[in-house]
Every structure is written in structure tokens, then in C-alpha cells.
Motif scaffolding. Structure first.
Motif, PDB file in Angstrom:
ATOM      1  N   LEU A  69       0.823  -1.207   0.000  1.00  0.00           N
ATOM      2  CA  LEU A  69       0.000   0.000   0.000  1.00  0.00           C
ATOM      3  C   LEU A  69       0.861   1.264   0.000  1.00  0.00           C
ATOM      4  N   LEU A  70       1.984   1.232   0.737  1.00  0.00           N
ATOM      5  CA  LEU A  70       2.846   2.410   0.784  1.00  0.00           C
ATOM      6  C   LEU A  70       3.470   2.681  -0.581  1.00  0.00           C
ATOM      7  N   ILE A  71       3.913   1.627  -1.259  1.00  0.00           N
ATOM      8  CA  ILE A  71       4.499   1.799  -2.589  1.00  0.00           C
ATOM      9  C   ILE A  71       3.418   2.135  -3.610  1.00  0.00           C
ATOM     10  N   LEU A  72       2.300   1.407  -3.535  1.00  0.00           N
ATOM     11  CA  LEU A  72       1.225   1.585  -4.506  1.00  0.00           C
ATOM     12  C   LEU A  72       0.593   2.965  -4.402  1.00  0.00           C
ATOM     13  N   LEU A  73       0.208   3.347  -3.187  1.00  0.00           N
ATOM     14  CA  LEU A  73      -0.545   4.582  -3.010  1.00  0.00           C
ATOM     15  C   LEU A  73       0.343   5.773  -2.665  1.00  0.00           C
ATOM     16  N   GLY A  74       1.384   5.542  -1.864  1.00  0.00           N
ATOM     17  CA  GLY A  74       2.192   6.656  -1.383  1.00  0.00           C
ATOM     18  C   GLY A  74       3.486   6.878  -2.120  1.00  0.00           C
ATOM     19  N   GLY A  75       3.837   5.962  -3.046  1.00  0.00           N
ATOM     20  CA  GLY A  75       5.125   6.075  -3.710  1.00  0.00           C
ATOM     21  C   GLY A  75       5.151   7.135  -4.804  1.00  0.00           C
ATOM     22  N   ILE A  76       6.305   7.753  -4.979  1.00  0.00           N
ATOM     23  CA  ILE A  76       6.509   8.651  -6.116  1.00  0.00           C
ATOM     24  C   ILE A  76       6.400   7.826  -7.395  1.00  0.00           C
ATOM     25  N   ASN A  77       5.670   8.355  -8.362  1.00  0.00           N
ATOM     26  CA  ASN A  77       5.356   7.676  -9.621  1.00  0.00           C
ATOM     27  C   ASN A  77       4.322   6.570  -9.447  1.00  0.00           C
ATOM     28  N   GLY A  78       3.720   6.460  -8.245  1.00  0.00           N
ATOM     29  CA  GLY A  78       2.605   5.550  -8.052  1.00  0.00           C
ATOM     30  C   GLY A  78       1.333   6.129  -8.643  1.00  0.00           C
ATOM     31  N   PRO A  79       0.225   5.374  -8.624  1.00  0.00           N
ATOM     32  CA  PRO A  79      -1.007   5.840  -9.270  1.00  0.00           C
ATOM     33  C   PRO A  79      -1.606   7.090  -8.634  1.00  0.00           C
ATOM     34  N   PHE A  80      -1.577   7.201  -7.288  1.00  0.00           N
ATOM     35  CA  PHE A  80      -2.092   8.417  -6.658  1.00  0.00           C
ATOM     36  C   PHE A  80      -1.252   9.620  -7.078  1.00  0.00           C
TER      37      PHE A  80
ATOM     38  N   MET B 274       2.067  -2.740  11.841  1.00  0.00           N
ATOM     39  CA  MET B 274       2.237  -1.881  10.665  1.00  0.00           C
ATOM     40  C   MET B 274       0.925  -1.548   9.950  1.00  0.00           C
ATOM     41  N   ALA B 275      -0.205  -2.070  10.410  1.00  0.00           N
ATOM     42  CA  ALA B 275      -1.483  -1.866   9.725  1.00  0.00           C
ATOM     43  C   ALA B 275      -1.835  -0.393   9.464  1.00  0.00           C
ATOM     44  N   PRO B 276      -1.601   0.550  10.406  1.00  0.00           N
ATOM     45  CA  PRO B 276      -1.958   1.950  10.132  1.00  0.00           C
ATOM     46  C   PRO B 276      -1.219   2.566   8.945  1.00  0.00           C
ATOM     47  N   MET B 277      -0.185   1.906   8.431  1.00  0.00           N
ATOM     48  CA  MET B 277       0.493   2.419   7.239  1.00  0.00           C
ATOM     49  C   MET B 277      -0.452   2.501   6.049  1.00  0.00           C
ATOM     50  N   ALA B 278      -1.539   1.719   6.062  1.00  0.00           N
ATOM     51  CA  ALA B 278      -2.514   1.788   4.976  1.00  0.00           C
ATOM     52  C   ALA B 278      -3.107   3.191   4.876  1.00  0.00           C
TER      53      ALA B 278
END
Length: 539
Positions: free
Chosen positions: A57-68, A136-140
Motif C-alpha cells: 500500500l505504501l508503494i502503490l498509493l504513497g510512492g513517487i510515480n505511483g497511481p495516486f 504496521m497496519a496503520p500504514m494503509a
């Protein structure tokens, strides 16, 4: 206009490169600390399974060049600042509500989820991984806020904070492991301390994600993008446009991450494979992330501003530039990983709990990664073009196809018993997991190129392919020379000796590739060489 755009791209690339360099160096130091403390022991092996979903979720949603990030840049770069603040507030509200529910699910269903990801884990590793996932769940929730904020900042031409922010996660882990080492010393790697060590890894990871989010708030306030209120204006045209890109793009990137789940499913029966993948992936992601951010972050807004029919020639020129720069950087890097994998792994990791057996495992994985380096970055360049064109559906469909292929390739290339039927006569062990991903990335690149050619009414693919083949030959020559220098010279076995072995061999190989690219007349290589020569001369 073109000269102004080129100057702007170079300025942005420099800022992103410097920021990413700090972040990647911090990530490398973090991994060195973890390797020396835990090796491929239970705490870190379990952590790699527990981190799959929060990290995904951190890579997918929060990563630079991710979809968000990509969706926010694509939409907000064409809209006024005040409207962008309203769009961000609405998306923050909606995404937070959705991801808060995801956080609760991760906490309550941690046990079954770990079983799903790693069905072959021993009971002790499973228990440690469950506790780590719950921590680590709150990282979502944090992941969505990070991605939306960083995309908004990039759309406002703020690049330093997003590039430097991953350093916060690395610092948190370094401090956490350091404090644990201060308490336990070398006993940190003993089995009886595995649970305690695993909890520290998970808690430090969560703190690092929180620091990433907090770091962006002052910049959002300065850019007048921060609105600390709930907004449910779902019908706003800008919000709907973001979702049109972000929805399919999230699913597409999510499909790619499902391949990681598949890999870990097959890796769970191979002792230490998950930890080995983590160590090898760090060595790959350090230069790949640096080059990727320097290339994609400035190119994505450019792609988005060249989507009009009259700008088609400029768009094609930028696509060529992105693909050739990625090829010219990834080919020699992959060749050097193949040629120097063993000394690189020994130099970076082989100390403390990281013994020769662990080094052998990671060396094989790093060589497998080296084969697929060009496809990794080339795929990302092409996907960003489709996002800029407002098309997230095409990458999503290709990612869906990739899932089935990944299961098939993992089954075919990884040795040992498989639930999918009798094993085919290929037994690459853990490196087979990486080779399966390489095959999928290569096929995806080919499909994206052909579809983009149809979408834009023609691309000079034959010319581009000819230049890529010439660069491949230059990279192969550079790799052979680097390997020969590394293997024939009697290098000291000390840390300094290994450093010289890697640095001199890689340096000679890199210079040879640059000279070959110059002699072959590849425009992008010539331009890079000229920039480097001017800076050396100036100094």
C-alpha cells in the motif's frame, strides 16, 4: 520554448536526483544495519512477509510515480491552485475513510492474511509475522495521504520534499535497530529474541511512514494546498477526472504487486528466500529508484501537457527521450550487476550475521535482477504516457494478464514441489522468481509499445529498436571487460580491497559503455557525455 522546457526538465531532474540520492543512501545504510543485525534470520525473514501488504500500500498509493501521485500530477498541473486545494481536500476525505477500513481489516485478519502470503512458513515465523502486520497496519491510512500530498506538491513544481521523504523511513529503522542493538548486542540475532526484534522492525517502519506524511505538511501549507477539513464534493469535475485516472491506475499497479504475493507464495518453501529477495531488491532499487525518479518525475508533467493533437511530434520526441535515456542507463547497470554480483554483495552485506551462505543466495538473485533492468524502467516510462493520455485501463488490462503469466512462470522456473501440478524440468530456485518477473516486464513493454504506436498513429519503432540493439552490444562489452578485470586481478579480501574491486571494475565498464555509445552516435548518450565533460572541464 523547447529550450526553456529542456532547461526546466534539467533543473527538476537535478533536484529530484539529489533528493533521491540522499534517500537511497539512507536506504542502503538501513539495509546494511538490518543485514548486520539479523542476516537472513527469523525476525527479518518474517518481516518480509508481514511488510507485503503495508509495504504494498505504501508503494502503490504513497510512492513517487505511483497511481495516486501520477493521477494528481496529471490533473492538478492543468488547474488553478485554489481548485487543486479543494480537489486534494475531497480526495483526502474519501481515501482516508476507505483506508481506515482497510487498516481495521489488516489488524483483525492478520493471521489468515499471513497464511495466504506465506503458506509454507514455520509456526514461529508465522507468529512473528502476524504481530508485525498488526503493528504496521496503520500504514494503509498513511500511504494514501502521502501519495495524494506528494502528487499535489509535484503538480505545484515542489520536488524536493517528495524526493527526500523516504529518508525518514530509513532513519526511523536505523534508530530502532540501533537502540535494540544497544540493549542486546550481538545476541540480537538469536532465535529467542526474534519476536522482540521483529516488533522493533515493524514499529520503526510505522514511525517512518508517519514522518513521511508529517514532512509534507509544511510544504502543502506553503503552496496553499492544505485544507484541514472534511469535503465530500465527489461530483467536482477535477475529482472525477482524478478518479478516472487513479482508479484503473491503482488497479493496474495493484496487479503488479499481486505478482509479489505470488513470488512469496512460491518462496515460502525456500529457506531464507524472502529475506534474500529483500536484500537483492534493495541493491537494485537504489540505482533504479534514483534514475527512475530523476527521469519520470520531470517527464510526467511534460507528457500531460503534450496531449493535444498539434503537440503529437513533441510528445513522440519526449517518449523517445524517456525510453532511450532509460535504456542507456539500465543496460550498463544490468550488465555490471551480472558481472560483479558476487563482489557487490560481499562488499555491501557480508559482515555480522550475514554469512557466506547468505551472500551466495543474494548473489544469484542480483544476477537475475540484472538481466531485466531495462524492462523495469522502460515499462514505467510507457505506463506514464498512457496515464498522461488519460488511459489507465490499458495498463490495467496488461497487468491482469501478467498475473496469470506470473503464476505460470513461477511454477515453471522455481524448483521444488508446486500445488499447480508436476514441476517442469527447470530448476532455478529463488532466482527463478526474479526471472519470471523479468519475462512479464519484457512482454508488457512490447505490448505497451505496440498499443501506443496504434494510439498515436505510428512510432519509429524500427529506428528505436536499432539504437537499443547497439546499446545492448555496448553494454555487453562493458560487462565482459568489468568481469575480466574483477576476476583476473588479485584483489585484497579487506573492505577496502572489495571496494576497489567493485569501483574500478564498474568504472572501467561504465567509461567503456559511454565511449561506445558516443562512437555509435546515440543522441542521448552523446548529450550525457557532453554534460559530464563540461562539468569536469568547468571544475
Amino acid at each position: 520554448m523547447a529550450a526553456l522546457m529542456a532547461g526546466s526538465l534539467k533543473r527538476i531532474a537535478l533536484v529530484v536526483t539529489v533528493g533521491t540520492l540522499f534517500s537511497k543512501f539512507g536506504g542502503l545504510v538501513r539495509q546494511l544495519v538490518i543485514a548486520a543485525a539479523f542476516g537472513v534470520g527469523a525476525a527479518y525473514d518474517a518481516y518480509n512477509y508481514a511488510y507485503v501488504l503495508p509495504g504494498f500500500l505504501l508503494i502503490l498509493l504513497g510512492g513517487i510515480n505511483g497511481p495516486f501521485h501520477s493521477a494528481m500530477v496529471s490533473v492538478l498541473s492543468r488547474r488553478p491552485r485554489n481548485e487543486g486545494a479543494h480537489i486534494l481536500a475531497t480526495l483526502n476525505t474519501t481515501v482516508s475513510a476507505l483506508l481506515l477500513a482497510v487498516t481495521v481489516v489488516l489488524v483483525l485478519a492478520a493471521g489468515p492474511l499471513i497464511t495466504l502470503v506465506g503458506p509454507g512458513l514455520p509456526p514461529e515465523l508465522h507468529r512473528i509475522a502476524v504481530v508485525q502486520l498488526q503493528v504496521m497496519a496503520p500504514m494503509a491510512l498513511l500511504a494514501g495521504l502521502i501519495g495524494l500530498g506528494f502528487g499535489s506538491l509535484n503538480a505545484a513544481d515542489e520536488f524536493w520534499i517528495p524526493a527526500i521523504s523516504p529518508l525518514m523511513s530509513s532513519l526511523a529503522l536505523i534508530v530502532g535497530v540501533g537502540l535494540l542493538w544497544w540493549q542486546l548486542g550481538s545476541a540480537i540475532a538469536l532465535p529467542e529474541h526474534a519476536l522482540w526484534g521483529g516488533v522493533v522492525l515493524a514499529l520503526a517502519t510505522l514511525v517512518g511512514a508517519g514522518l513521511q506524511w508529517l514532512l509534507q505538511l509544511p510544504a502543502l501549507i506553503r503552496q496553499r494546498l492544505a485544507r484541514f477539513k472534511l469535503s465530500w464534493d465527489w461530483r467536482h469535475p477535477g475529482v472525477q477526472e482524478v478518479w478516472q485516472v487513479m482508479g484503473p491506475a491503482t488497479l493496474s499497479s495493484g496487479m503488479l504487486q499481486i505478482n509479489v504475493f505470488t513470488d512469496l507464495f512460491f518462496a515460502s518453501g525456500i529457506l531464507g528466500a524472502a529475506a534474500g529477495l529483500g536484500y537483492a531488491n534493495l541493491l537494485v532499487q537504489t540505482p533504479l529508484g534514483l534514475i527512475s525518479n530523476a527521469l519520470l518525475v520531470p517527464l510526467l508533467p511534460t507528457f500531460s501537457r503534450l496531449t493535444a493533437p498539434e503537440d503529437r511530434p513533441q510528445l513522440i520526441a519526449r517518449i523517445r527521450q524517456g525510453l532511450m535515456l532509460s535504456t542507456a542507463s539500465m543496460l550498463p547497470l544490468g550488465a555490471l550487476f551480472l558481472a560483479l554480483a558476487a563482489p557487490i554483495v560481499a562488499l555491501v552485506y557480508e559482515r555480522g550475521a550475514f554469512d557466506a551462505q547468505a551472500a551466495q543466495l543474494v548473489t544469484g538473485l542480483l544476477m537475475a535482477y540484472g538481466i531485466g533492468m531495462p524492462a523495469y524502467l522502460g515499462r514505467d516510462v510507457l505506463v506514464r504516457v498512457f496515464y498522461a493520455l488519460g488511459d489507465g485501463t490499458t495498463p490495467f488490462r496488461l497487468s491482469m494478464a501478467g498475473i496469470g503469466l506470473n503464476v505460470l512462470f513461477d511454477w515453471a522456473l522455481v524448483g521444488g514441489p508446486s500445488p499447480w501440478g508436476p514441476q517442469l524440468p527447470f530448476n532455478f530456485g529463488a532466482p527463478g522468481l526474479v526471472l519470471a518477473t523479468v519475462l512479464i516486464n519484457a512482454l508488457t513493454c512490447l505490448a505497451l509499445l505496440l498499443l501506443l504506436q496504434q494510439r498515436l498513429g505510428g512510432l519509429p519503432l524500427r529506428s528505436w529498436g536499432y539504437d537499443a540493439l547497439r546499446l545492448t552490444a555496448a553494454a555487453a562489452l562493458a560487462g565482459v571487460v568489468a568481469w575480466g578485470l574483477s576476476a583476473t586481478v588479485h584483489w585484497p579480501s579487506s573492505l577496502i580491497g572489495r571496494g576497489l574491486q567493485v569501483a574500478l571494475s564498474a568504472g572501467v565498464g561504465g567509461v567503456l559503455f559511454a565511449l561506445c555509445g558516443q562512437a555509435l552516435g546515440i543522441a542521448e548518450v552523446v548529450e550525457i557525455n557532453q554534460v559530464v565533460a563540461r562539468r569536469i572541464t568547468r571544475r
